[in-house]
Design an enzyme around this catalytic site. Structure first.
Site, PDB file in Angstrom:
ATOM      1  N   TRP A 115      76.404 133.554  -4.431  1.00 34.47           N
ATOM      2  CA  TRP A 115      75.760 132.231  -4.387  1.00 34.47           C
ATOM      3  C   TRP A 115      74.276 132.326  -4.686  1.00 34.47           C
ATOM      4  CZ3 TRP A 115      79.392 129.203  -5.304  1.00 34.47           C
ATOM      5  CH2 TRP A 115      80.649 129.372  -4.721  1.00 34.47           C
ATOM      6  N   ASP A 137      69.425 128.137   1.393  1.00 30.43           N
ATOM      7  CA  ASP A 137      70.804 127.666   1.281  1.00 30.43           C
ATOM      8  C   ASP A 137      71.506 128.054   2.576  1.00 30.43           C
ATOM      9  OD1 ASP A 137      73.494 127.266   0.836  1.00 30.43           O
ATOM     10  OD2 ASP A 137      73.619 128.488  -0.981  1.00 30.43           O
ATOM     11  N   LYS A 165      81.640 123.437   5.604  1.00 28.73           N
ATOM     12  CA  LYS A 165      81.864 124.520   6.565  1.00 28.73           C
ATOM     13  C   LYS A 165      81.661 123.944   7.974  1.00 28.73           C
ATOM     14  CE  LYS A 165      81.112 127.442   2.927  1.00 28.73           C
ATOM     15  NZ  LYS A 165      81.814 127.247   1.691  1.00 28.73           N
TER      16      LYS A 165
HETATM   17  C1  PLP Z   1      76.423 130.015   0.789  1.00 28.72           C
HETATM   18  C2  PLP Z   1      77.038 129.104  -0.206  1.00 28.72           C
HETATM   19  N1  PLP Z   1      76.249 128.497  -1.114  1.00 28.72           N
HETATM   20  C3  PLP Z   1      76.747 127.661  -2.045  1.00 28.72           C
HETATM   21  C4  PLP Z   1      78.088 127.392  -2.128  1.00 28.72           C
HETATM   22  C5  PLP Z   1      78.596 126.450  -3.196  1.00 28.72           C
HETATM   23  O1  PLP Z   1      78.887 125.212  -2.605  1.00 28.72           O
HETATM   24  P1  PLP Z   1      79.577 124.035  -3.410  1.00 28.72           P
HETATM   25  O2  PLP Z   1      80.943 124.469  -3.735  1.00 28.72           O
HETATM   26  O3  PLP Z   1      79.529 122.876  -2.454  1.00 28.72           O
HETATM   27  O4  PLP Z   1      78.758 123.766  -4.626  1.00 28.72           O
HETATM   28  C6  PLP Z   1      78.953 127.975  -1.198  1.00 28.72           C
HETATM   29  C7  PLP Z   1      80.399 127.681  -1.259  1.00 28.72           C
HETATM   30  O5  PLP Z   1      81.202 128.211  -0.566  1.00 28.72           O
HETATM   31  C8  PLP Z   1      78.411 128.852  -0.222  1.00 28.72           C
HETATM   32  O6  PLP Z   1      79.196 129.456   0.678  1.00 28.72           O
HETATM   33 MG    MG Z   2      77.638 134.955  -1.107  1.00 27.64          MG
END
Ligand code: PLP
Ligand code: MG
Ligand code: PLP
Ligand code: MG
Ligand code: MG
Ligand code: MG
Lengths: 357, 357
Positions: free
Chosen positions: B101, B168, B192
């Site tokens: 991510w 994030d 989550k």
């Molecule tokens: C830490 C983290 N950041 C970003 C995301 C991406 O999120 P989204 O699918 O809502 O764009 C996730 C998805 O699991 C995540 O765990």
């Molecule tokens: Mg990760």
């Protein structure tokens, strides 16, 4: 008391859809888990997404070569995405300015290139669809809003030109039969004829993409979403599921052909009453009237309180006009039963009698 | 059979939240209309949005001067929006690369400026949090992922520097007490600890905005969303409502302080079993272990089928590891009851006995 919900969006959905959606929130398809707590990569949800996609293709009779996406961000994010994906560097696009949404769409496009407003009905508070225009040969695409939710006008014919045709169908998609081969890109926020707020339908002809010379941010790039079957990131699970249920409902009912007939009937009844009734006048030009959003005003504003009291008592909700137009707006989307339209008409007649005494 | 849902997201939500959400889909607060068919501008929904916002402020004990937004597009759209709103023209930002991510986030930022990867744990499949780094004085902001959902690592301390700090927190927000005054911008996909997929929480310190010299497209501009109280366009009504219910549930339970205690207990139990049990080994470095996503592998891969059969029979779901790590991942978010963790531990013990015979 039963409510007659004329809201412009989010708006009425079929009762059986609401019932099924409610059940899925506690136990989805008998798996002892809620729809909203399972992985979007589970076979159960992947199937929902695939069903939703193929229902769109079937109901709209899409030609080969078109992709169907369920995204987030509403139609408003599409204002930007369409330009990002289609406006060439140093490019130019032609926009029809037929209402607040059209004009918001062209505002975003201006960030990425030149915008030629080929026609506008702003001179008359957007109460008509311009028919006199020229589309030059040098534009990357033409953009229009098929149904102007706020003003109650609707395109009956679409412009023909050599440029790509992009259409915001947020408030009339799935309401009438159209030849989709004339469009290159269509988008629509779900929250009128398709489902709850929170997902946006995008239909795009694959071959038009990847030709701008631009680097497009991942989340704004249709090709990325296509390559991941709308699962580049976590999709809006519940809105997609309820959209799928609504599309299934429409299919069971006979599809777009069947609903178009009912929609025409509802609109004809209501416009006939507006014209007949001495206390009301229509807002939009007669030939451009929308079959989805019926806008009208009182002939005597002084009677407003009387009418408002009557429709409130009749269980009618959501018919106050948008603040930029005033008066009333009855949104009679696919899920609106003819009985509710009849209740509104009866109330209008009762009102006429009352103020005549 | 009761399911023990260890899914990484979308994931388990409190049972009472699911029940209330289900009811609201057919009849919201007794108004004889569904939550998902009323206008987002109705007083009923405006109240939901306001409640959700003030619950966030209260639960996280946000200092004055921060705005709370509920947007669409997931955390993935925030990868782009944070850069659009904070990266100056010809600017530079510092990114921690602690997982998939983080690395997707920095990829989007590169479209708008220079990205300095200050530290990366990619050399060891992201199984640790780098502690050795220097943040230079010339960056517009520092970005990090507080909890790495896929790898099961978590920042326990946050970097101190003169630059803005962006975080994030998709997979650990509301799970532990933190001093939010150290962050300038925090974002988190709902799916989550907060609610269903389809809305993204953004917390932003007002004074940092409007300083890049960039023209930001409307839908990507935090200042526009702030000025419209998250209603610049139609918000994702259902995901916002369910988030509000979940935040209310957390408040009733005693807030973040109370849940942090339970979360620590659950994590301690599970990690202790992984360490004790001869058949399992943890994936992440011990000091960086996440209290949300517990990643582990079999000491003998050949026994995989045996273990998979056992947990399936125990009603456990969603513990397969992410494809990039393999093994197992038990996500034990706020709504995960300690009883389900115990069921998993029992299954692990049963497995050990079985393969020892
Ligand atoms: C830490 C983290 N950041 C970003 C995301 C991406 O999120 P989204 O699918 O809502 O764009 C996730 C998805 O699991 C995540 O765990
Ligand atoms: Mg990760
Ligand atoms: C025709 C049209 N386009 C665009 C929009 C904006 O949609 P959204 O709120 O999903 O961004 C609307 C909303 O009502 C609309 O009616
Ligand atoms: Mg309009
Ligand atoms: Mg009349
Ligand atoms: Mg061990």
């Amino acid at each position: 008391m039963k409510k007659h919900n004329f809201s412009a969006g989010p708006c009425i959905l079929p009762q059986e859809v609401l019932k099924k959606a409610s059940e899925a929130v506690v136990n989805f398809n008998g798996i002892n888990l809620s729809l909203i707590e399972i992985s979007h990569r589970s076979k159960e949800f992947v199937e929902v997404m695939e069903n939703a996609r193929s229902l769109v293709k079937e109901l709209l009779d899409l030609p080969e070569g078109y992709s169907v996406l369920f995204l987030q961000g509403g139609a408003s994010l599409e204002f930007l995405m369409t330009a990002y994906n289609l406006m060439k560097i140093d490019g130019k696009a032609a926009y029809f300015d037929t209402g607040a949404w059209s004009s918001k769409a062209l505002k975003e496009a201006k960030l990425l290139g030149e915008v030629d407003v080929v026609a506008s009905s702003k001179d008359k508070t957007y109460n008509y669809i311009p028919k006199d225009y020229t589309i030059t040969n040098d534009v990357d695409y033409v953009h229009l809003t098929s149904n102007n939710t706020i003003y109650g006008t609707q395109f009956k014919e679409f412009p023909k030109s050599d440029a790509l045709l992009v259409c915001d169908m947020s408030s009339d998609i799935f309401s009438r039969e159209l030849d989709f081969s004339q469009f290159d890109l269509v988008y629509a926020g779900a929250q009128k004829n398709m489902g709850p707020a929170g997902t946006t339908l995008v239909i795009v002809k694959d071959e038009i993409l990847g030709k701008t010379g631009r680097t497009i941010p991942s989340m704004l790039d249709y090709q990325i979403h296509i390559s991941k079957d709308s699962m580049f990131n976590t999709p809006p699970v519940f809105p997609v599921y309820v959209s799928m249920l609504t599309l299934q409902w429409l299919k069971d009912l006979g599809g777009v052909k069947a609903i178009e007939k009912i929609n025409k009937e509802k609109a004809a009844l209501l416009y006939a009453e507006i014209d007949r009734n001495s206390q009301f006048k229509g807002f939009a030009e007669v030939e451009d009237r929308s079959a989805m959003n019926v806008t009208f005003n009182l002939t005597n504003e002084a009677n407003q309180e009387v009418f408002d009291k009557l429709w409130n008592e009749a269980g009618i909700s959501g018919i106050k006009g948008h603040r930029s137009v005033g008066g009333y707006r009855a949104s009679i989307y696919n899920a609106m039963p003819i009985e509710s339209v009849q209740v509104l008409i009866n109330t209008m007649q009762q009102f006429e009698k009352q103020v005549h005494n």
